[in-house]
Design a protein around this motif. Structure first.
Motif, mmCIF file in Angstrom:
data_model
loop_
_atom_site.group_PDB
_atom_site.id
_atom_site.type_symbol
_atom_site.label_atom_id
_atom_site.label_comp_id
_atom_site.label_asym_id
_atom_site.label_seq_id
_atom_site.Cartn_x
_atom_site.Cartn_y
_atom_site.Cartn_z
ATOM 1 N N PRO A 110 0.829 -1.212 0.000
ATOM 2 C CA PRO A 110 0.000 0.000 0.000
ATOM 3 C C PRO A 110 0.863 1.262 0.000
ATOM 4 N N PHE A 111 0.526 2.197 -0.896
ATOM 5 C CA PHE A 111 1.285 3.433 -1.078
ATOM 6 C C PHE A 111 0.292 4.574 -1.203
ATOM 7 N N VAL A 112 0.326 5.503 -0.246
ATOM 8 C CA VAL A 112 -0.590 6.649 -0.254
ATOM 9 C C VAL A 112 -0.004 7.721 -1.166
ATOM 10 N N VAL A 113 -0.748 8.074 -2.210
ATOM 11 C CA VAL A 113 -0.297 9.075 -3.172
ATOM 12 C C VAL A 113 -0.645 10.465 -2.635
ATOM 13 N N THR A 114 0.372 11.312 -2.499
ATOM 14 C CA THR A 114 0.135 12.692 -2.058
ATOM 15 C C THR A 114 0.146 13.659 -3.233
ATOM 16 N N ALA A 115 0.826 13.294 -4.331
ATOM 17 C CA ALA A 115 0.856 14.153 -5.517
ATOM 18 C C ALA A 115 1.238 13.316 -6.750
#
Length: 122
Positions: A110-115
């Protein structure tokens, strides 16, 4: 009495520093110490290191699941990514890994995309 269920009730007993059981008469200053509450800290918030990753965007097994496959390393399951990005495009994103998040497809880390930095369509 036949057919009657008897419930077992555990008995709480104080133990002396020497390890022997104590009765209520023996315990003038004995106190039961409760277990401390665990500190509730979300691990990724403590070490939340932002990184920039470039890879090929693929659709996962779930309808809204998006995977970013970098040239080296494991596939990343993109969280909070635009579902309308074209499959097969090269994508550069900023974000952070979040191993505490459970995903239904269980594909990639899981990788939270901030931009979203750059998209090169196929």
């Amino acid at each position: 009495m036949p057919g009657t269920l008897r419930r077992h009730r555990p008995t709480l007993r104080a133990i002396s520093p020497e390890g022997s059981p104590m009765t209520s008469d023996d315990t003038p200053g004995t106190a039961y110490l409760p277990c401390p509450e665990p500190e509730l800290v979300v691990p990724h918030q403590r070490t939340r290191r932002t990184e920039r990753v470039t890879g090929v965007l693929l659709r996962g097994i779930e309808p809204a699941s998006r995977l970013l496959v970098p040239a080296e390393g494991r596939a990343l399951h993109l969280l909070d990514a635009d579902p309308d990005l074209p499959d097969g495009s090269t994508l550069t994103v900023d974000g952070y890994r979040d191993p505490t998040t459970a995903t239904t497809g269980q594909q990639g880390e899981p990788f939270v995309v901030t931009a979203i930095i750059h998209v090169t369509p196929t």
